[in-house]
Design an enzyme around this catalytic site. Structure first.
Site, PDB file in Angstrom:
ATOM      1  N   ASN A  96     -35.853  29.063 100.887  1.00 51.80           N
ATOM      2  CA  ASN A  96     -35.739  29.917  99.696  1.00 51.80           C
ATOM      3  C   ASN A  96     -35.068  29.222  98.509  1.00 51.80           C
ATOM      4  O   ASN A  96     -35.323  29.576  97.369  1.00 51.80           O
ATOM      5  CB  ASN A  96     -35.072  31.261 100.036  1.00 51.80           C
ATOM      6  CG  ASN A  96     -33.636  31.119 100.436  1.00 51.80           C
ATOM      7  OD1 ASN A  96     -33.219  30.074 100.927  1.00 51.80           O
ATOM      8  ND2 ASN A  96     -32.863  32.165 100.245  1.00 51.80           N
ATOM      9  N   ALA A 116     -36.821  22.981 105.456  1.00 49.03           N
ATOM     10  CA  ALA A 116     -37.764  23.940 106.040  1.00 49.03           C
ATOM     11  C   ALA A 116     -39.186  23.404 105.925  1.00 49.03           C
ATOM     12  O   ALA A 116     -39.539  22.737 104.945  1.00 49.03           O
ATOM     13  CB  ALA A 116     -37.651  25.272 105.302  1.00 49.03           C
ATOM     14  N   GLY A 161     -29.681  29.380 107.084  1.00 42.72           N
ATOM     15  CA  GLY A 161     -30.920  30.038 107.505  1.00 42.72           C
ATOM     16  C   GLY A 161     -30.605  31.397 108.081  1.00 42.72           C
ATOM     17  O   GLY A 161     -29.563  31.990 107.773  1.00 42.72           O
ATOM     18  N   GLU A 183     -24.314  29.102 107.298  1.00 44.67           N
ATOM     19  CA  GLU A 183     -24.572  29.991 106.152  1.00 44.67           C
ATOM     20  C   GLU A 183     -25.774  30.828 106.543  1.00 44.67           C
ATOM     21  O   GLU A 183     -26.903  30.338 106.524  1.00 44.67           O
ATOM     22  CB  GLU A 183     -24.869  29.167 104.891  1.00 44.67           C
ATOM     23  CG  GLU A 183     -23.703  28.325 104.408  1.00 44.67           C
ATOM     24  CD  GLU A 183     -22.593  29.145 103.770  1.00 44.67           C
ATOM     25  OE1 GLU A 183     -22.800  30.342 103.497  1.00 44.67           O
ATOM     26  OE2 GLU A 183     -21.497  28.592 103.576  1.00 44.67           O
ATOM     27  N   CYS A 189     -30.303  35.129 100.008  1.00 43.51           N
ATOM     28  CA  CYS A 189     -29.378  35.670 101.007  1.00 43.51           C
ATOM     29  C   CYS A 189     -28.384  36.625 100.356  1.00 43.51           C
ATOM     30  O   CYS A 189     -27.864  37.527 101.003  1.00 43.51           O
ATOM     31  CB  CYS A 189     -28.644  34.535 101.703  1.00 43.51           C
ATOM     32  SG  CYS A 189     -27.863  33.416 100.543  1.00 43.51           S
ATOM     33  N   GLU A 233     -32.508  42.555 107.038  1.00 42.11           N
ATOM     34  CA  GLU A 233     -32.654  41.878 105.743  1.00 42.11           C
ATOM     35  C   GLU A 233     -34.130  41.924 105.340  1.00 42.11           C
ATOM     36  O   GLU A 233     -34.979  41.415 106.070  1.00 42.11           O
ATOM     37  CB  GLU A 233     -32.192  40.434 105.946  1.00 42.11           C
ATOM     38  CG  GLU A 233     -32.058  39.624 104.699  1.00 42.11           C
ATOM     39  CD  GLU A 233     -31.629  38.187 105.027  1.00 42.11           C
ATOM     40  OE1 GLU A 233     -31.830  37.720 106.166  1.00 42.11           O
ATOM     41  OE2 GLU A 233     -31.119  37.521 104.110  1.00 42.11           O
ATOM     42  N   GLU A 291     -19.239  26.813 101.658  1.00 44.37           N
ATOM     43  CA  GLU A 291     -19.815  25.675 100.937  1.00 44.37           C
ATOM     44  C   GLU A 291     -19.426  25.791  99.470  1.00 44.37           C
ATOM     45  O   GLU A 291     -19.300  26.894  98.940  1.00 44.37           O
ATOM     46  CB  GLU A 291     -21.338  25.672 101.078  1.00 44.37           C
ATOM     47  CG  GLU A 291     -21.782  25.338 102.496  1.00 44.37           C
ATOM     48  CD  GLU A 291     -23.283  25.118 102.629  1.00 44.37           C
ATOM     49  OE1 GLU A 291     -24.061  25.819 101.961  1.00 44.37           O
ATOM     50  OE2 GLU A 291     -23.667  24.237 103.417  1.00 44.37           O
TER      51      GLU A 291
HETATM   52  P1  NAP Z   1     -34.844  30.210 109.407  1.00 43.42           P
HETATM   53  O1  NAP Z   1     -36.126  30.681 109.974  1.00 43.42           O
HETATM   54  O2  NAP Z   1     -33.602  30.468 110.165  1.00 43.42           O
HETATM   55  O3  NAP Z   1     -35.026  28.652 109.141  1.00 43.42           O
HETATM   56  C1  NAP Z   1     -34.020  27.879 108.529  1.00 43.42           C
HETATM   57  C2  NAP Z   1     -34.174  26.435 108.944  1.00 43.42           C
HETATM   58  O4  NAP Z   1     -33.957  26.358 110.345  1.00 43.42           O
HETATM   59  C3  NAP Z   1     -35.545  25.831 108.692  1.00 43.42           C
HETATM   60  O5  NAP Z   1     -35.389  24.495 108.329  1.00 43.42           O
HETATM   61  C4  NAP Z   1     -36.210  25.960 110.051  1.00 43.42           C
HETATM   62  O6  NAP Z   1     -37.214  25.008 110.278  1.00 43.42           O
HETATM   63  C5  NAP Z   1     -35.039  25.672 110.958  1.00 43.42           C
HETATM   64  N1  NAP Z   1     -35.204  26.174 112.314  1.00 43.42           N
HETATM   65  C6  NAP Z   1     -35.925  27.218 112.753  1.00 43.42           C
HETATM   66  N2  NAP Z   1     -35.789  27.346 114.093  1.00 43.42           N
HETATM   67  C7  NAP Z   1     -34.966  26.354 114.491  1.00 43.42           C
HETATM   68  C8  NAP Z   1     -34.439  25.952 115.746  1.00 43.42           C
HETATM   69  N3  NAP Z   1     -34.714  26.608 116.875  1.00 43.42           N
HETATM   70  N4  NAP Z   1     -33.628  24.887 115.789  1.00 43.42           N
HETATM   71  C9  NAP Z   1     -33.322  24.210 114.676  1.00 43.42           C
HETATM   72  N5  NAP Z   1     -33.779  24.547 113.451  1.00 43.42           N
HETATM   73  C10 NAP Z   1     -34.588  25.610 113.359  1.00 43.42           C
HETATM   74  O7  NAP Z   1     -34.574  30.817 107.970  1.00 43.42           O
HETATM   75  P2  NAP Z   1     -35.553  30.849 106.722  1.00 43.42           P
HETATM   76  O8  NAP Z   1     -36.577  31.891 106.969  1.00 43.42           O
HETATM   77  O9  NAP Z   1     -35.987  29.471 106.364  1.00 43.42           O
HETATM   78  O10 NAP Z   1     -34.553  31.290 105.564  1.00 43.42           O
HETATM   79  C11 NAP Z   1     -34.254  32.606 105.300  1.00 43.42           C
HETATM   80  C12 NAP Z   1     -32.915  32.993 105.901  1.00 43.42           C
HETATM   81  O11 NAP Z   1     -31.906  32.121 105.422  1.00 43.42           O
HETATM   82  C13 NAP Z   1     -32.482  34.379 105.489  1.00 43.42           C
HETATM   83  O12 NAP Z   1     -31.925  35.046 106.594  1.00 43.42           O
HETATM   84  C14 NAP Z   1     -31.404  34.116 104.441  1.00 43.42           C
HETATM   85  O13 NAP Z   1     -30.471  35.148 104.272  1.00 43.42           O
HETATM   86  C15 NAP Z   1     -30.795  32.865 104.962  1.00 43.42           C
HETATM   87  N6  NAP Z   1     -30.098  32.143 103.895  1.00 43.42           N
HETATM   88  C16 NAP Z   1     -28.734  32.118 103.916  1.00 43.42           C
HETATM   89  C17 NAP Z   1     -28.046  31.475 102.902  1.00 43.42           C
HETATM   90  C18 NAP Z   1     -26.548  31.452 102.888  1.00 43.42           C
HETATM   91  O14 NAP Z   1     -25.986  30.665 102.140  1.00 43.42           O
HETATM   92  N7  NAP Z   1     -25.861  32.262 103.674  1.00 43.42           N
HETATM   93  C19 NAP Z   1     -28.749  30.841 101.878  1.00 43.42           C
HETATM   94  C20 NAP Z   1     -30.131  30.885 101.891  1.00 43.42           C
HETATM   95  C21 NAP Z   1     -30.803  31.534 102.917  1.00 43.42           C
HETATM   96  P3  NAP Z   1     -38.770  25.397 110.109  1.00 43.42           P
HETATM   97  O15 NAP Z   1     -38.954  25.710 108.691  1.00 43.42           O
HETATM   98  O16 NAP Z   1     -39.460  24.155 110.520  1.00 43.42           O
HETATM   99  O17 NAP Z   1     -39.009  26.562 111.012  1.00 43.42           O
END
Ligand code: NAP
Length: 487
Positions: A161, A186, A238, A260, A294, A391, A468
């Site tokens: 994102n 990602a 993530g 995060e 997020c 979410e 962070e």
């Molecule tokens: P995600 O599905 O959790 O993926 C995040 C990252 O983790 C991607 O690079 C993904 O790779 C990788 N990943 C997925 N499964 C994994 C595993 N089993 N082992 C290691 N890495 C793995 O999240 P997203 O859909 O990309 O992002 C949206 C989420 O991020 C939302 O929940 C949002 O709130 C959160 N977010 C939080 C913050 C914060 O600062 N708190 C900031 C931004 C976003 P792939 O893409 O290859 O699957």
């Protein structure tokens, strides 16, 4: 790897990635298609790293580690500062690239590049200000000297994102602290990360200090890196679900973790709020990145006396937004990242409507070839609707009515998440009291945007561990070492 630019007008080839980036070398490959969510067309293919590739990245990070941790802080600082300058000089191309692979509106993408680059400038400054501590023991027996050492090789995993900012928010402090890193962006948005790696090399980041790899097999690839005793840090941004899995994986070798994770931010508006300011703030808090943030305000708790005016004002503003391809300069709300994301939004909105909510604008997918969902306002949302607890990650504002301050705090806290919250009231004493009562890492008071490189960003409860940015962000990449000194 070639970016198919025929239908986008993206002309600058200087930032195109050439493959995996390991030890300062580009390794061509393919296997992961990158889709333009505005059209559903394939933009490019990036390499699909294996476990062996990841272990070579750890080797490269190790080979560079001693040189980098011993490099004078001023030298690390100047490289980060040059990287900031290069990102700023290439801001337009980077924004277009982000908009192409992520779908966000160009204005949001430009904002992201500026925000992302600032982490390099901020940590260029912090690199030269790493402190320690000196104390006398109460007994007078000896002295306490605390040094901060770079923690070691760091694995950085980022979401789609904010393809630039989530990477710089980790790389900046890691490099400033003296760590070498492996970044796994990602799979949906890898082009921005690779483009930034090119700029990093141009800025003078030595080979192996920053390595970038994409993989369709993130679980086993990450597990292999975490099992390697040379890797001492995992910094993940993530979803909470993946964060839980990674914490369990990291526990096996007791790797230090910063997390995060997800959010489901409440936005509380009291009767005495400045309505126009609250609506301005609501639009920023809800619609930055089309709601795919997020920190996005998802649960709007509005006090009974101002409720109807707020619903009418928000409906009018949301309905007026222009939806379209992210890179169309007229667009204010781009597509969602994938069709799966649209399906999830659709499911949550349908559930809320089944339970009695009413859409005052939007409320159903747009269709067409891209992954669009229209800006939507739901009123009369019951607190047992699924979107009150999940979410939604989209352009949907769910509005709930409340009567008392205690009720607002209780509703705001009725979630496993604790990342961000927003409070609008002209009574600053009340706004601060409510802000203190809400269990989150961050609170916006009469303000819809809180992200700032100089502030500690992070969540409470299941929204994360650690912070962070700010002056403490660098400590996430450092290990305190205590010397008991007698003299
Ligand atoms: P995600 O599905 O959790 O993926 C995040 C990252 O983790 C991607 O690079 C993904 O790779 C990788 N990943 C997925 N499964 C994994 C595993 N089993 N082992 C290691 N890495 C793995 O999240 P997203 O859909 O990309 O992002 C949206 C989420 O991020 C939302 O929940 C949002 O709130 C959160 N977010 C939080 C913050 C914060 O600062 N708190 C900031 C931004 C976003 P792939 O893409 O290859 O699957």
């Amino acid at each position: 790897m070639t970016l198919d630019t025929a239908f986008t007008g993206y002309a600058d080839p200087s930032l195109h990635a050439e493959g995996l980036y390991i030890g300062g070398k580009w390794e061509a490959g393919s296997g992961i298609p990158v889709i333009d969510p505005s059209t559903g067309n394939t933009l490019a293919e990036v390499p699909d790293a294996s476990i062996d590739d990841a272990m070579r990245a750890v080797d490269a990070a190790e080979a560079a580690a001693v040189g980098w941790r011993r490099a004078p802080p001023r030298q690390r600082s100047e490289i980060l500062r040059r990287w900031f300058t290069l990102m700023t000089e290439h801001a337009e191309e980077l924004a277009l690239l982000i908009s192409l692979e992520n779908g966000k509106a160009l204005a949001d993408a430009r904002g992201e590049v500026a925000y992302a680059a600032e982490f390099f400038r901020w940590y260029a400054e912090e690199a030269t200000r790493i402190g320690g501590e000196f104390r006398h023991t109460p007994s007078g027996a000896h002295n306490i000297l605390v040094d901060h050492e770079p923690i070691g090789i760091a694995v950085l995993i980022t979401p789609w994102n904010f393809p630039a900012a989530m990477a710089t928010r980790k790389i900046g402090p890691a490099l400033a602290a003296g760590c070498t890193v492996i970044l796994k962006p990602a799979s949906e948005t890898p082009l921005t990360a690779y483009a930034m790696a090119r700029l990093g090399a141009e800025a003078g980041v030595p080979p192996g200090v920053v390595n970038v790899l994409t993989t369709s097999n993130p679980g086993p690839v990450t597990a292999a890196m975490l099992a390697d005793a040379r890797v001492r840090k995992l910094s993940f941004t993530g979803s909470t679900g993946v964060g839980r899995l990674l914490l369990a994986e990291a526990a096996k070798s007791v790797v230090n973790c910063s997390m995060e994770l997800g959010g489901n931010a409440p936005f509380v508006v009291f009767d005495d709020a400045d309505l126009s300011a609250a609506l301005d703030g609501a639009m920023v808090a809800k619609m930055r990145n089309g709601g795919e943030a997020c920190t996005a305000a998802n649960r709007f708790y509005v006090q009974a006396g101002i409720h109807d005016a707020f619903v009418a004002g928000l409906t009018q503003r949301m309905a007026a937004l222009k939806v379209g391809a992210g890179y169309d300069p007229e667009t204010q709300c781009g597509p969602m990242i994938t069709i799966k994301a649209v399906d999830k939004i659709n499911r949550l909105v349908a559930d809320a409507k089944d339970r009695g909510a009413r859409a005052t604008t939007g409320g159903a997918p747009v269709g067409g070839s891209g992954y669009y969902y229209p800006p939507t306002v739901l009123e009369n949302v019951p607190t047992d609707a699924a979107l009150a607890h999940e979410e939604i990650f989209g352009p949907v504002a769910a509005i709930y009515r409340f009567e008392t301050e205690e009720e607002a705090i209780r509703l705001a806290n009725d979630t496993e998440y604790g990342l961000a919250a927003y409070v609008y009231s002209r009574d600053i004493m009340r706004a601060m009291r409510v802000g203190r009562g809400i269990e989150t890492g961050m609170v916006g008071i009469n303000r819809g945007l809180m992200s700032d490189p100089a502030a500690p960003f992070g969540g409470a409860k299941q929204s994360g561990l650690g912070r962070e940015g700010g002056v403490t962000g660098i400590l996430e990449f450092m290990e305190p070492k205590y010397f008991a000194v007698e003299f």
